[in-house]
Design an enzyme around this catalytic site. Structure first.
Site, PDB file in Angstrom:
ATOM      1  N   GLU A  49      12.937   5.146  -4.200  1.00 39.46           N
ATOM      2  CA  GLU A  49      12.500   4.189  -4.042  1.00 39.46           C
ATOM      3  C   GLU A  49      10.645   5.012  -3.270  1.00 39.46           C
ATOM      4  OE1 GLU A  49      11.049  -0.059  -2.590  1.00 39.46           O
ATOM      5  OE2 GLU A  49      13.325   0.489  -3.077  1.00 39.46           O
ATOM      6  N   ASP A  60       8.132  -6.452   3.943  1.00 41.99           N
ATOM      7  CA  ASP A  60       8.988  -5.239   4.913  1.00 41.99           C
ATOM      8  C   ASP A  60       9.351  -5.631   5.911  1.00 41.99           C
ATOM      9  OD1 ASP A  60       9.017  -3.554   3.044  1.00 41.99           O
ATOM     10  OD2 ASP A  60       6.367  -3.059   3.587  1.00 41.99           O
TER      11      ASP A  60
END
Length: 261
Positions: A49, A60
């Protein structure tokens, strides 16, 4: 079956677990990305990824946010990451999944973005700010049939919702293992394994667990009820520290996980 799903099922058919490492494109210099992807592929990654740096990432945690900021400071954008993937494809054969947000895709242009993804060898997309209900509408004018759109399910989603998302997910289903953003955890409750097993039982595509996985013990524990794991923040941190031996130890832990039933 899409290439991404085929790669995962190829691993699990041998009684092994899939391992997908996450890297932030451009952290440490965009010119380093092809070599990093080669290293991860050669170390046993089932797929990789690759994150696209973005100024306002909703999924995130601190480690990946900081990596994104380091990349943004050198003006790395979506085009740069795609160009680096193109270069990496000279040596990297495992599937590559791009993790990005809607804004960079809009700026690039959806048709051009999908065309470039095909050209450089992107096999899947993770778009955290694209809800399931809007995903078909978003792509309705474009053929993305050979590029898997991976969906995410949270711990708080009711099973009816999980089933709906699983039925639409392509490549694999990303089962989030914490409430919140990415980042290393100390421990995971045993109830999480039951939850993951339940999700896997309802999913027509392989289920991979991700968020907070940071030790070989985590890899073994959370791989058991599903097809494998995704490790992001820890990989990003170890790459920043240039500690590749520990990355290889993390990836090798998937081979010690008990196959799911």
């Amino acid at each position: 079956m899409m290439r991404l799903e085929t790669a995962i099922r190829s691993v699990t058919s041998k009684g092994e677990k899939a391992f997908i490492p996450y890297v932030m494109g451009g952290d440490g210099g965009i010119d380093q990305l092809p070599e990093i992807l080669t290293f991860l592929a050669e170390s046993g990654a089932t797929a990789i990824e690759v994150g696209v740096p973005f100024s306002d990432p909703v999924a995130d945690g601190p480690v990946i946010q900081e990596a994104g900021l380091r990349a943004l400071e050198t003006n790395v954008g979506l085009k740069d990451v795609l160009d680096a993937v193109r270069t990496a494809r000279q040596n990297v054969d495992v599937p590559i999944v791009l993790m990005t947000y809607l804004n960079p895709i809009f700026r690039y242009g959806l048709a051009a973005f999908l065309a470039t993804c095909r050209e450089v060898g992107v096999d899947g997309l993770i778009i955290p700010d694209l809800p399931l209900e809007q995903s078909e509408q978003f792509f309705e004018q474009e053929d993305k049939s050979d590029i898997a759109l991976v969906q995410l399910v949270s711990l708080t989603s009711p099973m009816e919702r999980i089933q709906k998302i699983a039925d639409k997910s392509e490549g694999f289903l990303y089962a989030v293992t914490v409430n919140g953003t990415t980042g290393g955890q100390t421990t995971f409750d045993t109830a999480l394994e039951e939850h993951l097993a339940n999700v896997a039982a309802h999913s027509p595509v392989p289920v991979l667990a991700g968020f907070g996985i940071s030790t070989p013990e985590h890899v073994k524990q959370l791989s058991r009820p599903v097809a494998g794991v995704i490790v992001g923040s820890k990989i990003v941190d170890l790459l920043h520290q240039n500690d590749r031996e520990t990355i290889q130890q993390l990836m090798a832990a998937r081979l010690a996980a008990t196959p799911s039933h």
